[in-house]
Design an enzyme around this catalytic site. Structure first.
Site, PDB file in Angstrom:
ATOM      1  N   ARG B  51       0.842  -1.194   0.000  1.00 51.82           N
ATOM      2  CA  ARG B  51       0.000   0.000   0.000  1.00 51.82           C
ATOM      3  C   ARG B  51       0.875   1.242   0.000  1.00 51.82           C
ATOM      4  O   ARG B  51       2.014   1.199   0.449  1.00 51.82           O
ATOM      5  CB  ARG B  51      -0.858   0.027   1.263  1.00 51.82           C
ATOM      6  CG  ARG B  51      -1.975  -0.982   1.256  1.00 51.82           C
ATOM      7  CD  ARG B  51      -2.668  -0.989   2.603  1.00 51.82           C
ATOM      8  NE  ARG B  51      -1.924  -1.768   3.572  1.00 51.82           N
ATOM      9  CZ  ARG B  51      -2.267  -1.874   4.860  1.00 51.82           C
ATOM     10  NH1 ARG B  51      -3.300  -1.203   5.330  1.00 51.82           N
ATOM     11  NH2 ARG B  51      -1.552  -2.622   5.680  1.00 51.82           N
ATOM     12  N   ASP B  53       0.179   5.372   1.338  1.00 55.47           N
ATOM     13  CA  ASP B  53      -0.799   6.190   2.058  1.00 55.47           C
ATOM     14  C   ASP B  53      -1.305   7.364   1.211  1.00 55.47           C
ATOM     15  O   ASP B  53      -0.733   7.677   0.166  1.00 55.47           O
ATOM     16  CB  ASP B  53      -0.163   6.744   3.343  1.00 55.47           C
ATOM     17  CG  ASP B  53      -0.201   5.722   4.483  1.00 55.47           C
ATOM     18  OD1 ASP B  53      -1.028   4.799   4.432  1.00 55.47           O
ATOM     19  OD2 ASP B  53       0.615   5.868   5.408  1.00 55.47           O
ATOM     20  N   ARG B 202       8.641   7.627   6.402  1.00 58.12           N
ATOM     21  CA  ARG B 202       8.281   8.967   6.860  1.00 58.12           C
ATOM     22  C   ARG B 202       8.742   9.212   8.304  1.00 58.12           C
ATOM     23  O   ARG B 202       9.103  10.337   8.657  1.00 58.12           O
ATOM     24  CB  ARG B 202       6.780   9.190   6.698  1.00 58.12           C
ATOM     25  CG  ARG B 202       6.395   9.336   5.213  1.00 58.12           C
ATOM     26  CD  ARG B 202       4.922   9.121   4.973  1.00 58.12           C
ATOM     27  NE  ARG B 202       4.124  10.041   5.756  1.00 58.12           N
ATOM     28  CZ  ARG B 202       2.795   9.946   5.890  1.00 58.12           C
ATOM     29  NH1 ARG B 202       2.136   8.969   5.300  1.00 58.12           N
ATOM     30  NH2 ARG B 202       2.147  10.829   6.597  1.00 58.12           N
TER      31      ARG B 202
END
Lengths: 263, 263
Positions: B51, B53, B202
């Site tokens: 995935r 975000d 991140r």
């Protein structure tokens, strides 16, 4: 009354161009709204070096406006920048003479045009470069040779979109060249001159694409100027590749009260 | 049943991430809609390498899907690309073995993170680089030295956002470095490894900002790993700077059926 000059960058994607027209969202409208807030709710009128069309970007648009009293220029720039939406940046603010005028006193403008010739499209630059939609290679050297005919002082009437009421269509082009960036797979067209007519830069780029495809002669610009004919002109290139990069105010200004151009 | 692998680029700005969840607009939803059209109205399920975000971009996301019969890969790529919205590009399509799996067989992923340290903001890149919001210089050399502690095989549990159900949090990082581009006034962080935990890249970048500001020790990564402690961890950096650049499928795959990571 104190006059300020500001250099503004904006992403033109969501705007119906710079200049306020009717109910549309324009850069001018947003700048004036922000300045009104910074001026205790009293309206501030913004004058720009020229209009830009819907989707066209600016890195170095120059505006001027008047405030009722003197302000610290850097503090004001910071407030103006911070209160502006994310797609507008206020690069500089300086106090200028009351006689300064962002449009009438402009002596030189530089435009860039980014053409994405890569395959497939890079989705991150779809709003920031025009995608070259045709197959087959562009002859970049042929385009570069053609651009040399633009240099100098010419009547650019054939390169002016219909609907413009400008009367004097003589402009001087100081620089016209194309650079190929192999890494980003882009062509960068650079135009620097005393001014440009309505949609002129985009018409020049559209014509250059035809020249690069061998669909117009290498001397198409010379033929168009000499014959004052639209027969050698290509289509208007898309707005998203165009950037107003710099406006200069040195030397002798162009004729006062000449109608602003728009690109 | 014929299996295809495709490399997809997308601008994550308007998507609620890659993976379909409820009613949100996701990249997966849009890819499956397009594939359904190209498959005579019959649904096609898309599996991705992992995935991403909301707001995170991809240049080299890898997906696989099954079609009922063989198709010309380049013609199919062209149709898939053309029918996709402008913010999604289909870079390549190739037929693969029925045993290929974009997630389970991935052996290496590369992420880039663009941090805009220029002043003022460049409006053209607000969705494509994270703006560094603090004043004061970042010590880039200190960040580079700190990143060397990430190289190797470690339990990265302290760098995993809460809410992840992944059990095995050991990953191997092959490359972790930062490049400063003086011209664009950006830092580019490059991370390459066997995989990354939920929001790990991140969190690494958020921690690096604190290290660069001298607000965390230079050996913060080593301390966090050795002590398995979140005390040395910075905030999660914004999504718009993050790009999934490449997914590789060579060598020995990571443990099968490991839960996908998301960044």
């Amino acid at each position: 009354m104190v006059r300020y000059k500001a250099v503004i960058a904006y992403d033109g994607t969501r705007y119906s161009g710079f200049q306020t027209q009717g109910e549309s969202l324009t850069v001018q409208l947003v700048l004036e709204d922000t300045l009104k807030k910074l001026n205790g709710g009293k309206p501030v009128y913004v004058h720009a070096s020229g209009r830009t069309d819907a989707g066209v970007h600016a890195w170095g648009q120059v505006i001027h406006f008047d405030l009722p009293q003197e302000r610290d220029a850097e503090k004001f720039r910071h407030a103006f920048d911070t209160q502006s939406p994310e797609d507008i940046a206020v690069r500089s603010v300086e106090q200028v003479a009351d006689t300064f005028h962002s449009r009438y006193l402009a002596t030189e403008k530089t435009y860039h045009y980014r053409l994405d010739i890569g395959r497939p499209r890079v989705p991150f630059k779809r709003h920031y470069a025009a995608f070259y939609p045709y197959t087959g290679d562009l002859d970049v050297e042929r385009m570069q040779r053609a651009m040399e005919d633009l240099i100098g002082t010419h009547d650019f009437t054939p390169f002016c979109a219909t609907g413009s009421s400008v009367e004097d269509r003589v402009r001087t082009i100081f620089e016209a060249r194309v650079e190929e960036n192999k890494e980003t797979q882009e062509l960068l067209f650079i135009f620097r001159g005393t001014g440009f007519l309505y949609k002129m830069v985009r018409i020049l780029v559209g014509t250059l694409m035809k020249i690069g495809q061998n669909k117009l002669p290498e001397d198409a610009f010379k033929l168009a100027i000499d014959q004052q004919s639209k027969d050698y002109i290509g289509p208007t290139a898309h707005p998203e590749g165009l950037y107003l990069m710099e406006v200069r105010y040195d030397g002798k200004p162009k004729k006062a009260y000449q109608e602003e151009s728009s690109n």
